[in-house]
Design an enzyme around this catalytic site. Structure first.
Site, mmCIF file in Angstrom:
data_model
loop_
_atom_site.group_PDB
_atom_site.id
_atom_site.type_symbol
_atom_site.label_atom_id
_atom_site.label_comp_id
_atom_site.label_asym_id
_atom_site.label_seq_id
_atom_site.Cartn_x
_atom_site.Cartn_y
_atom_site.Cartn_z
ATOM 1 N N CYS A 133 -11.220 -83.928 -45.352
ATOM 2 C CA CYS A 133 -12.031 -84.878 -46.126
ATOM 3 C C CYS A 133 -11.372 -85.297 -47.425
ATOM 4 C CB CYS A 133 -13.415 -84.293 -46.409
ATOM 5 S SG CYS A 133 -13.359 -82.918 -47.576
ATOM 6 N N ARG A 157 22.234 -42.979 -28.664
ATOM 7 C CA ARG A 157 22.842 -43.263 -27.380
ATOM 8 C C ARG A 157 24.160 -44.021 -27.572
ATOM 9 N NH1 ARG A 157 22.577 -47.689 -23.952
ATOM 10 N NH2 ARG A 157 22.927 -47.136 -21.782
ATOM 11 N N CYS A 192 -8.166 -81.212 -49.172
ATOM 12 C CA CYS A 192 -8.601 -80.784 -47.837
ATOM 13 C C CYS A 192 -8.044 -81.746 -46.794
ATOM 14 C CB CYS A 192 -10.126 -80.760 -47.783
ATOM 15 S SG CYS A 192 -10.761 -80.569 -46.107
ATOM 16 N N GLU A 217 13.202 -39.905 -26.199
ATOM 17 C CA GLU A 217 12.976 -41.151 -26.928
ATOM 18 C C GLU A 217 12.241 -40.841 -28.222
ATOM 19 O OE1 GLU A 217 14.213 -43.768 -25.402
ATOM 20 O OE2 GLU A 217 13.233 -45.577 -26.156
ATOM 21 N N CYS A 246 -12.136 -75.642 -49.160
ATOM 22 C CA CYS A 246 -12.508 -77.023 -49.446
ATOM 23 C C CYS A 246 -13.807 -76.983 -50.258
ATOM 24 C CB CYS A 246 -12.733 -77.763 -48.127
ATOM 25 S SG CYS A 246 -13.537 -79.350 -48.325
ATOM 26 N N TYR A 295 12.725 -36.564 -22.044
ATOM 27 C CA TYR A 295 12.559 -37.003 -20.658
ATOM 28 C C TYR A 295 13.714 -36.608 -19.744
ATOM 29 C CZ TYR A 295 15.346 -40.970 -22.403
ATOM 30 O OH TYR A 295 16.312 -41.748 -22.975
ATOM 31 N N LYS A 347 7.702 -45.557 -20.128
ATOM 32 C CA LYS A 347 8.949 -45.876 -20.815
ATOM 33 C C LYS A 347 8.590 -46.219 -22.252
ATOM 34 C CE LYS A 347 13.093 -48.680 -20.058
ATOM 35 N NZ LYS A 347 13.176 -49.283 -21.374
ATOM 36 N N GLU A 380 7.085 -41.835 -15.284
ATOM 37 C CA GLU A 380 6.960 -41.592 -16.718
ATOM 38 C C GLU A 380 6.780 -42.914 -17.447
ATOM 39 O OE1 GLU A 380 10.623 -39.654 -17.694
ATOM 40 O OE2 GLU A 380 10.154 -37.873 -16.510
ATOM 41 N N ASP A 385 -5.054 -26.936 -41.836
ATOM 42 C CA ASP A 385 -3.913 -27.391 -42.632
ATOM 43 C C ASP A 385 -3.711 -26.477 -43.839
ATOM 44 O OD1 ASP A 385 -3.842 -29.355 -40.832
ATOM 45 O OD2 ASP A 385 -4.199 -31.023 -42.227
ATOM 46 N N ASP A 401 8.901 -47.274 -26.025
ATOM 47 C CA ASP A 401 9.779 -48.245 -26.641
ATOM 48 C C ASP A 401 10.231 -47.695 -27.985
ATOM 49 O OD1 ASP A 401 11.224 -50.476 -26.628
ATOM 50 O OD2 ASP A 401 9.564 -51.868 -26.919
ATOM 51 N N LYS A 421 9.271 -52.912 -15.485
ATOM 52 C CA LYS A 421 9.019 -53.445 -16.829
ATOM 53 C C LYS A 421 7.680 -54.170 -16.912
ATOM 54 C CE LYS A 421 11.731 -53.832 -19.858
ATOM 55 N NZ LYS A 421 12.961 -53.734 -20.590
ATOM 56 N N LYS A 460 11.485 -41.960 -11.156
ATOM 57 C CA LYS A 460 12.677 -41.153 -10.904
ATOM 58 C C LYS A 460 12.534 -40.372 -9.606
ATOM 59 C CE LYS A 460 13.332 -40.525 -15.853
ATOM 60 N NZ LYS A 460 13.247 -39.660 -17.019
ATOM 61 N N CYS A 498 -18.048 -81.597 -45.955
ATOM 62 C CA CYS A 498 -16.771 -81.884 -45.303
ATOM 63 C C CYS A 498 -16.974 -81.868 -43.791
ATOM 64 C CB CYS A 498 -15.746 -80.824 -45.714
ATOM 65 S SG CYS A 498 -14.264 -80.801 -44.699
ATOM 66 N N TYR A 510 -1.970 -23.327 -42.924
ATOM 67 C CA TYR A 510 -0.565 -23.634 -42.674
ATOM 68 C C TYR A 510 0.173 -23.823 -44.000
ATOM 69 C CZ TYR A 510 3.548 -26.184 -41.052
ATOM 70 O OH TYR A 510 4.827 -26.595 -40.814
ATOM 71 N N ASP A 511 -0.441 -24.591 -44.891
ATOM 72 C CA ASP A 511 0.185 -24.848 -46.191
ATOM 73 C C ASP A 511 0.409 -23.558 -46.977
ATOM 74 O OD1 ASP A 511 0.176 -27.482 -45.584
ATOM 75 O OD2 ASP A 511 -1.579 -27.996 -46.802
HETATM 76 S S1 IVH Z 1 15.508 -42.042 -18.208
HETATM 77 C C1 IVH Z 1 19.282 -42.594 -16.140
HETATM 78 N N1 IVH Z 1 13.011 -41.878 -19.012
HETATM 79 O O1 IVH Z 1 14.814 -46.450 -21.532
HETATM 80 C C2 IVH Z 1 18.002 -42.421 -16.815
HETATM 81 N N2 IVH Z 1 14.458 -43.398 -20.114
HETATM 82 O O2 IVH Z 1 17.360 -48.085 -20.019
HETATM 83 C C3 IVH Z 1 18.014 -43.048 -18.140
HETATM 84 N N3 IVH Z 1 13.410 -44.613 -21.965
HETATM 85 O O3 IVH Z 1 17.691 -46.051 -23.230
HETATM 86 C C4 IVH Z 1 16.882 -42.806 -18.967
HETATM 87 N N4 IVH Z 1 11.433 -43.674 -21.794
HETATM 88 O O4 IVH Z 1 15.843 -44.641 -24.105
HETATM 89 C C5 IVH Z 1 14.204 -42.471 -19.188
HETATM 90 N N5 IVH Z 1 10.793 -41.606 -19.636
HETATM 91 C C6 IVH Z 1 11.979 -42.193 -19.813
HETATM 92 C C7 IVH Z 1 12.201 -43.155 -20.817
HETATM 93 C C8 IVH Z 1 13.466 -43.738 -20.938
HETATM 94 C C9 IVH Z 1 12.155 -44.542 -22.460
HETATM 95 C C10 IVH Z 1 14.484 -45.492 -22.468
HETATM 96 C C11 IVH Z 1 15.753 -44.759 -22.731
HETATM 97 C C12 IVH Z 1 16.870 -45.608 -22.205
HETATM 98 C C13 IVH Z 1 16.172 -46.772 -21.582
HETATM 99 C C14 IVH Z 1 16.647 -46.957 -20.181
#
Ligand code: IVH
Length: 679
Positions: A420, A138, A417, A174, A435, A226, A117, A115, A35, A119, A323, A299, A440, A38-39
């Protein structure tokens, strides 16, 4: 060469080096320099740019800090809409999806990419002539918000791409916050009295939608790319057009080569069976991920097949989201109940309108303490977000303030309490209310249950119900009374056969041989957990010596702070507690440390702090070995630290250790110490 030219060259060189190290650090997770180095580069670049503001360009690594606040976000049209995904919730549904799409393209082999997903928040990044030109949310898929300034602050997003990249292209990904990043952010907000984010997703979204990008710059956001939205022809200056890769997997590899951060968890799978395995594996291991994932995206790998399969409505046919069960849900907080703990603490808990979370109906949830309820502004009658993750007890995360109707009530700790009706106190500097009545019933019940539990005296066969019966019949008034129970006392208890009475008396007898540390833990001294009990046992070697230790003595024990010391001293000062110890002794409970305990764990009471890289062992192994020999591992240097182990590129801990006079070991010395200790 003129001076200004030389400076210009140096600036270009620095930018290139810094971008390179940025990529190593933020994208590849494998820095080459410390670091500090880099700094130093950054400092030099900043200085030169300050001296020559005319040489500053927007893509300079110094320009990621955020720009002047905006009034509002502009609107960005997405040339290729950002689609959403259809969901499946089980293996059967996943296989049904596969069958459906296979039927549309009979006879075609299909491979996939799986992949995680993440959040977070979906974004689209557009690069034109080698530079990041637009970053957008989006939105509704067709039009999003222009958050370029904010996205530029994320260090894993390249501001420039190599010359052979397409002239204009868009990548999608994401933006997310890691769990540690989220916790750190919420901790800061908690301390500043600001409302907490309910989850990393909200925190990421909130951070990205800041009108002031300097705020965004302070949030530890990250991104995984992605997808490729579109790519126009190659930039003119480099040779002939290069065909885009034919599969999703290869596209990701290509984007990786352009400097984008691609998830290392992505997997190529030859068929749907393997995709399903991937889903099940991550469903089990999601807790171990450094970020929150709410599912898996599967996919179709071939881009040509993707085109053939096309979309229905907003969802592509060529991809699906598997999911995971949700970990959060919203429900009504009907009331707040109080449990009296074994140390007499009044523990509030949430009574909820039953809600289904990830396969389980939740009716109660943890609320921690009064202060926490106040800080999070949780009111009785509120709609609240409840979280149930992994094995932890469900907890109330936050209220949904927008759903209030004004009839919600503030919570107040009772003055008496609930068990008691004795007075309660809240000791200075503590968050819990207690208490004051040592006898108690609720407290004694909990204490008994704790005393017999596995990690304490481990008295098999004495569960919660029996403890309650023994209490109700007044057969035991304190924990030591367990040892004077007789067969005839118990045979009259409901549902106790002769055999179970025997087994139980047997288990009670055996527990007299439990190690000292377990006995100390079993006493239920406030703030003395299993680990502290171990320390005390090995330090004092006997209950008597511990009982007569003064607060000052106790403070000498490594890792024991004033709060614990005061609590222990207070416990042994009370006559009723000393009486219990006497009773235990008379009953034949061993109150001395076994001679061998000390020898096998020679590092007991010694605290190690590690800094820098060790060559011969990974950090986790070093920690395991220290702990295996009885030592502890701390995260920062304090007066109590016994040793600082300094590896390669040590951090600021080394200076702190020097300042405090902590003993410092290099790797070789540390290795020898472990060897000695293991003999
Ligand atoms: S593909 C048509 N890949 O999930 C393909 N989406 O409803 C659309 N998300 O809003 C997305 N990780 O933000 C894809 N590895 C991933 C993802 C991903 C998270 C989210 C994305 C999208 C929602 C899909």
């Amino acid at each position: 060469m003129a001076d200004i030219e030389r400076t210009g060259e140096r600036i270009a060189e620095l930018r290139e080096q810094i971008n390179y190290h940025n990529h190593r650090y933020h994208v590849l997770d494998s820095p080459e320099v410390s670091d500090t180095e880099y700094d130093t580069l950054m400092a030099e670049l900043r200085r030169l740019e300050e001296e020559h503001p005319e040489l500053i360009i927007p893509d300079s690594p110094t320009q990621r800090v955020g720009a002047a606040p905006l009034e509002a976000f502009g609107v960005v049209e997405h040339p290729v809409p950002l689609l959403s995904l259809a969901n499946v919730f089980s293996s059967e549904e996943l296989l049904a999806w596969h069958k459906r799409i296979s039927n549309l393209v009979p006879g075609r082999e299909m491979d996939f990419v799986c992949e995680l997903k993440m959040d977070g928040l979906a974004v689209a990044l557009t690069y034109t002539d080698g530079h990041l030109t637009t970053g957008a949310t989006r939105g509704d898929g067709y039009r999003g918000e222009d958050i370029t300034q904010n996205l530029r602050t994320i260090k894993s997003i390249p501001l420039t791409v190599p010359k052979d990249a397409p002239r204009k292209f868009e990548v999608r990904g994401e933006v997310y916050l890691s769990r540690p990043g989220f916790e750190k952010l919420n901790k800061e907000r908690y301390e500043e009295g600001q409302p907490l984010f309910a989850n990393p997703r909200n925190a990421a979204a909130g951070s990205l939608r800041q009108l002031n990008s300097r705020v965004t710059a302070k949030r530890p956001l990250d991104i995984y790319i992605y997808g490729l939205g579109y790519a126009e022809e190659e930039r003119g200056d480099v040779g002939a057009n290069r065909a885009m890769p034919p599969t999703h997997w290869d596209t990701m590899e290509y984007l990786k080569s352009l400097g984008f951060k691609i998830s290392p968890h992505n997997a190529y799978v030859p068929d749907i069976g393997h995709a399903e395995k991937y889903c099940r594996r991550w469903e089990e291991e999601r807790e171990n991920l450094e970020f929150e994932a709410d599912g898996i995206v599967i996919k179709v790998n071939s881009l040509e097949l993707q085109r053939v399969l096309g979309t229905v409505g907003h969802d592509p046919r060529w991809a699906v989201a598997y999911k995971f069960p949700a970990i959060q849900a919203t429900t009504r907080l009907l009331d707040i109940g109080i449990n009296v703990g074994r140390t007499g603490s009044l523990n509030p808990y949430a009574i909820l309108e039953p809600v289904y979370i990830g396969g389980v109906t939740v009716k109660r949830a943890a609320l921690h303490n009064e202060e926490d309820i106040g800080r999070k502004d949780i009111r009785i009658g509120d709609m609240v977000i409840v979280q149930r993750a992994g094995d932890v007890i469900p907890e109330v995360v936050a209220p949904v303030v927008s759903k209030r109707n004004g009839e919600e009530r503030l919570f107040e700790m009772p003055a008496l309490c609930p068990s008691c009706k004795s007075e309660v106190v809240k000791p200075e500097g503590e968050v819990m209310t207690y208490c004051t009545n040592a006898s108690c019933p609720a407290q004694i019940y909990r204490l008994l249950a704790h005393f017999v539990s596995r990690g304490a005296m481990d008295i098999d066969g004495v569960g919660g119900k029996l403890v309650a019966a023994l209490r109700n019949e007044e057969l035991v008034k304190d924990v030591a009374d367990l040892y004077s129970l007789r067969e005839q006392d118990m045979i009259n208890l409901e549902r106790m056969g002769e055999k179970s009475v025997h087994n139980m008396l047997d288990a009670i007898g055996k527990s007299k041989e439990r190690p000292l540390a377990k006995v100390i833990f079993a006493l239920g001294i406030r703030h003395v957990g299993a680990e502290t009990a171990e320390l005390l046992a090995s330090h004092y070697g006997s209950m008597d010596r511990l009982a007569s230790a003064s607060e000052e003595d106790l403070l000498e024990v490594p890792t024991i702070g004033p709060k614990i010391a005061a609590s222990i001293a207070d416990f042994f000062q009370k006559k009723e507690n000393r009486d219990i110890i006497d009773k235990l002794r008379r009953a034949g409970v061993r109150l001395e440390e076994e001679a061998k305990g000390r020898k096998e764990r020679p590092l007991i009471g010694q605290e190690f702090v590690l800094t820098g890289r060790l060559e011969a062992f990974p950090r986790i192994e070093a920690e395991t070995r220290i702990k295996g020999l009885g030592g502890s591992v701390g995260s920062s240097i304090t007066r109590k630290t016994t040793y600082l182990v300094a590896g390669i590129d040590p951090g600021s801990k080394l200076e702190k250790a020097r300042a405090l006079g902590t003993r410092i070991l290099n790797e070789e010395e540390f290795r020898r110490l472990l060897e000695e200790a293991s003999k």
